[in-house]
Write a protein that holds these residues in place. Structure first.
Motif, PDB file in Angstrom:
ATOM      1  N   ARG A  88      30.546  21.286  61.659  1.00 44.64           N
ATOM      2  CA  ARG A  88      31.704  22.175  61.810  1.00 44.64           C
ATOM      3  C   ARG A  88      32.849  21.475  62.530  1.00 44.64           C
ATOM      4  N   ASN A  89      32.524  20.625  63.475  1.00 46.65           N
ATOM      5  CA  ASN A  89      33.568  19.894  64.185  1.00 46.65           C
ATOM      6  C   ASN A  89      34.313  18.963  63.234  1.00 46.65           C
ATOM      7  N   ASP A  90      33.560  18.272  62.350  1.00 48.79           N
ATOM      8  CA  ASP A  90      34.202  17.391  61.368  1.00 48.79           C
ATOM      9  C   ASP A  90      35.029  18.186  60.366  1.00 48.79           C
ATOM     10  N   LEU A  91      34.506  19.329  59.934  1.00 48.57           N
ATOM     11  CA  LEU A  91      35.281  20.191  59.042  1.00 48.57           C
ATOM     12  C   LEU A  91      36.545  20.694  59.740  1.00 48.57           C
ATOM     13  N   GLY A  92      36.394  21.079  61.013  1.00 47.90           N
ATOM     14  CA  GLY A  92      37.543  21.537  61.786  1.00 47.90           C
ATOM     15  C   GLY A  92      38.629  20.492  61.872  1.00 47.90           C
ATOM     16  N   LYS A  93      38.224  19.250  62.069  1.00 42.62           N
ATOM     17  CA  LYS A  93      39.194  18.156  62.151  1.00 42.62           C
ATOM     18  C   LYS A  93      39.918  17.967  60.815  1.00 42.62           C
ATOM     19  N   ALA A  94      39.163  18.019  59.719  1.00 44.33           N
ATOM     20  CA  ALA A  94      39.759  17.839  58.395  1.00 44.33           C
ATOM     21  C   ALA A  94      40.741  18.964  58.065  1.00 44.33           C
ATOM     22  N   VAL A  95      40.347  20.203  58.353  1.00 46.35           N
ATOM     23  CA  VAL A  95      41.222  21.350  58.084  1.00 46.35           C
ATOM     24  C   VAL A  95      42.479  21.294  58.953  1.00 46.35           C
ATOM     25  N   ALA A  96      42.300  20.968  60.230  1.00 49.40           N
ATOM     26  CA  ALA A  96      43.443  20.889  61.145  1.00 49.40           C
ATOM     27  C   ALA A  96      44.447  19.840  60.670  1.00 49.40           C
ATOM     28  N   ASN A  97      43.960  18.687  60.264  1.00 50.62           N
ATOM     29  CA  ASN A  97      44.849  17.630  59.757  1.00 50.62           C
ATOM     30  C   ASN A  97      45.622  18.110  58.527  1.00 50.62           C
ATOM     31  N   PHE A  98      44.930  18.821  57.639  1.00 49.54           N
ATOM     32  CA  PHE A  98      45.578  19.320  56.423  1.00 49.54           C
ATOM     33  C   PHE A  98      46.638  20.371  56.748  1.00 49.54           C
ATOM     34  N   LEU A  99      46.330  21.262  57.669  1.00 48.25           N
ATOM     35  CA  LEU A  99      47.312  22.281  58.066  1.00 48.25           C
ATOM     36  C   LEU A  99      48.578  21.645  58.612  1.00 48.25           C
ATOM     37  N   HIS A 100      48.419  20.604  59.410  1.00 47.63           N
ATOM     38  CA  HIS A 100      49.596  19.917  59.960  1.00 47.63           C
ATOM     39  C   HIS A 100      50.422  19.258  58.853  1.00 47.63           C
ATOM     40  N   GLU A 101      49.777  18.889  57.757  1.00 44.70           N
ATOM     41  CA  GLU A 101      50.495  18.289  56.626  1.00 44.70           C
ATOM     42  C   GLU A 101      51.318  19.320  55.857  1.00 44.70           C
ATOM     43  N   ILE A 102      50.778  20.526  55.705  1.00 46.28           N
ATOM     44  CA  ILE A 102      51.411  21.495  54.793  1.00 46.28           C
ATOM     45  C   ILE A 102      52.260  22.556  55.498  1.00 46.28           C
ATOM     46  N   ILE A 103      52.086  22.723  56.798  1.00 43.30           N
ATOM     47  CA  ILE A 103      52.810  23.799  57.492  1.00 43.30           C
ATOM     48  C   ILE A 103      54.312  23.526  57.485  1.00 43.30           C
ATOM     49  N   GLN A 104      55.098  24.551  57.237  1.00 40.97           N
ATOM     50  CA  GLN A 104      56.555  24.414  57.137  1.00 40.97           C
ATOM     51  C   GLN A 104      57.241  25.383  58.085  1.00 40.97           C
ATOM     52  N   LYS A 105      58.500  25.122  58.311  1.00 38.92           N
ATOM     53  CA  LYS A 105      59.301  25.998  59.166  1.00 38.92           C
ATOM     54  C   LYS A 105      59.315  27.416  58.579  1.00 38.92           C
ATOM     55  N   ASN A 106      59.172  28.401  59.469  1.00 38.75           N
ATOM     56  CA  ASN A 106      59.184  29.825  59.111  1.00 38.75           C
ATOM     57  C   ASN A 106      57.984  30.271  58.278  1.00 38.75           C
ATOM     58  N   ASP A 107      56.934  29.456  58.251  1.00 35.63           N
ATOM     59  CA  ASP A 107      55.739  29.835  57.505  1.00 35.63           C
ATOM     60  C   ASP A 107      55.022  31.022  58.141  1.00 35.63           C
ATOM     61  N   VAL A 108      54.343  31.781  57.291  1.00 35.54           N
ATOM     62  CA  VAL A 108      53.391  32.791  57.749  1.00 35.54           C
ATOM     63  C   VAL A 108      52.005  32.269  57.402  1.00 35.54           C
ATOM     64  N   LEU A 109      51.168  32.145  58.419  1.00 41.43           N
ATOM     65  CA  LEU A 109      49.801  31.645  58.249  1.00 41.43           C
ATOM     66  C   LEU A 109      48.837  32.797  58.494  1.00 41.43           C
ATOM     67  N   GLY A 110      48.021  33.118  57.500  1.00 42.62           N
ATOM     68  CA  GLY A 110      47.021  34.157  57.649  1.00 42.62           C
ATOM     69  C   GLY A 110      45.672  33.547  57.974  1.00 42.62           C
ATOM     70  N   VAL A 111      44.969  34.098  58.963  1.00 44.19           N
ATOM     71  CA  VAL A 111      43.659  33.553  59.342  1.00 44.19           C
ATOM     72  C   VAL A 111      42.639  34.689  59.466  1.00 44.19           C
ATOM     73  N   SER A 112      41.433  34.399  59.054  1.00 45.72           N
ATOM     74  CA  SER A 112      40.336  35.334  59.204  1.00 45.72           C
ATOM     75  C   SER A 112      39.498  34.896  60.404  1.00 45.72           C
ATOM     76  N   TRP A 113      38.232  35.306  60.454  1.00 46.11           N
ATOM     77  CA  TRP A 113      37.382  34.932  61.573  1.00 46.11           C
ATOM     78  C   TRP A 113      35.985  34.575  61.074  1.00 46.11           C
ATOM     79  N   GLY A 114      35.172  34.036  61.962  1.00 43.96           N
ATOM     80  CA  GLY A 114      33.834  33.605  61.591  1.00 43.96           C
ATOM     81  C   GLY A 114      33.374  32.471  62.498  1.00 43.96           C
ATOM     82  N   THR A 115      32.286  31.806  62.117  1.00 46.70           N
ATOM     83  CA  THR A 115      31.683  30.791  62.988  1.00 46.70           C
ATOM     84  C   THR A 115      32.337  29.420  62.900  1.00 46.70           C
ATOM     85  N   THR A 116      33.065  29.145  61.824  1.00 46.94           N
ATOM     86  CA  THR A 116      33.630  27.801  61.628  1.00 46.94           C
ATOM     87  C   THR A 116      35.062  27.672  62.127  1.00 46.94           C
ATOM     88  N   LEU A 117      35.855  28.741  62.034  1.00 49.01           N
ATOM     89  CA  LEU A 117      37.274  28.634  62.375  1.00 49.01           C
ATOM     90  C   LEU A 117      37.543  28.249  63.834  1.00 49.01           C
TER      91      LEU A 117
END
Length: 307
Positions: free
Chosen positions: A83-112
């Motif tokens: 999960r830590n490795d997945l977290g790192k991969a997802v975090a890196n991807f989010l930093h690549e795609i996030i844009q100014k004024n974006d709305v980011l929707g997030v759910s919950w669970g054991t991995t997030l």
């Protein structure tokens, strides 16, 4: 303790050398080093390059027509390490795609929570973070919804919109009333507007977060499994072919609909473990996901099931 820790970790002295220098036994030096680590004086961090298992990712991407698939290798066969490795991969991807004024929707669970730990601070982008499905449970710690949203808000210096309601309620009428509340309605509107949605894929089993959270009695969950439930996204259950298991239950669920996730520019799912394979396949067949982050074991099991 600090002196011994610095001599050992910063300057490379051996424990025998430190013992002689300080007039201590080697066992005493060893105990002090262990204590320094436990008390947070010493922090050990393993730095390694993020790798991908590209062949598995390519097969899954081609089979399901996905926008992006990342498969992380199982370097250490422990759920939290994966999960830590997945977290790192997802975090890196989010930093690549996030844009100014974006709305980011997030759910919950054991991995997030492992994603939030890996996020770097981003300022000046006026991001909005919205919770995709209700998170209030009988066992508050089961969902960790507030902690997860707070993690994203802190990293992106974002404006938060919570859904401080149960994710599944007792009747369709009650769900309708909750959704029409002005505070909830605003969050729901933002959830639909979000360009990016990030969520976990839950497995339909008795160790599910939703079961632990107290939403189902055993008999009711037995009925759900008997109807073919393999997994859930945002607390909405689906079969292996991606179809909704129970329409009445689906209408009692407060949060974004699966059909709305399918229309996102980035509908990002994250899951780990081969036991999640059927749930992952159901989510992909339902086309609720266009961007997938999973581990090597899950990817191999998915390919076994579809081939």
């Amino acid at each position: 303790m600090v002196k011994i820790a610095r001599l050992y970790y910063e300057f490379g002295y051996k424990q025998e050398e430190i013992a002689k220098m300080e007039g201590l036994s080697k066992a005493k030096v060893s105990r002090l080093l262990d204590k320094a680590h436990k008390e947070g004086i010493v922090e050990i961090k393993v730095v390694y390059p993020q790798q991908e298992v590209r062949e598995l990712a390519k097969e899954l991407s081609n089979h399901f027509g996905l926008k992006k698939v990342v498969v992380v290798p199982v370097i250490v066969d422990h759920p939290d390490a994966v999960r830590n490795d997945l977290g790192k991969a997802v975090a890196n991807f989010l930093h690549e795609i996030i844009q100014k004024n974006d709305v980011l929707g997030v759910s919950w669970g054991t991995t997030l929570p492992f994603v939030t730990k890996q996020l770097s601070t981003v300022e000046g982008k006026d991001i909005t973070v919205v919770q995709l499905n209700g998170g209030v449970t009988k066992n508050y710690l089961a969902s960790q919804s507030g902690i997860i949203v707070e993690g994203f808000v802190h990293a992106f210096q974002a404006t938060p919109y919570m859904l401080p309601v149960p994710t599944i309620v007792d009747s369709i009428e009650l769900a309708t009333a909750i959704v029409n509340d002005s505070n909830v309605k605003q969050a729901m509107i933002l959830a639909k507007q979000a360009r990016i949605a990030l969520f976990g894929i839950g497995r339909a089993s008795y160790d599910s977060v939703l079961v632990e959270a107290g939403y189902f009695k055993k008999g009711k969950y037995d009925e759900l499994l008997a109807k073919g439930a393999v997994g859930d996204i945002c607390s909405r259950f689906f079969r292996l072919d991606g179809s909704i298991v129970d329409e009445e239950l689906n209408q009692r669920t407060v949060g974004i609909g699966l059909e709305e996730l399918a229309n996102k520019e980035y509908s990002i799912a994250v899951a780990n473990g081969e036991e999640k394979a059927a749930a992952i396949i159901g989510a992909l067949r339902g086309k609720y996901v266009n961007t997938l982050f999973i581990d090597e074991a899950a990817a191999q099991k998915c390919l076994e099931l579809i081939n």
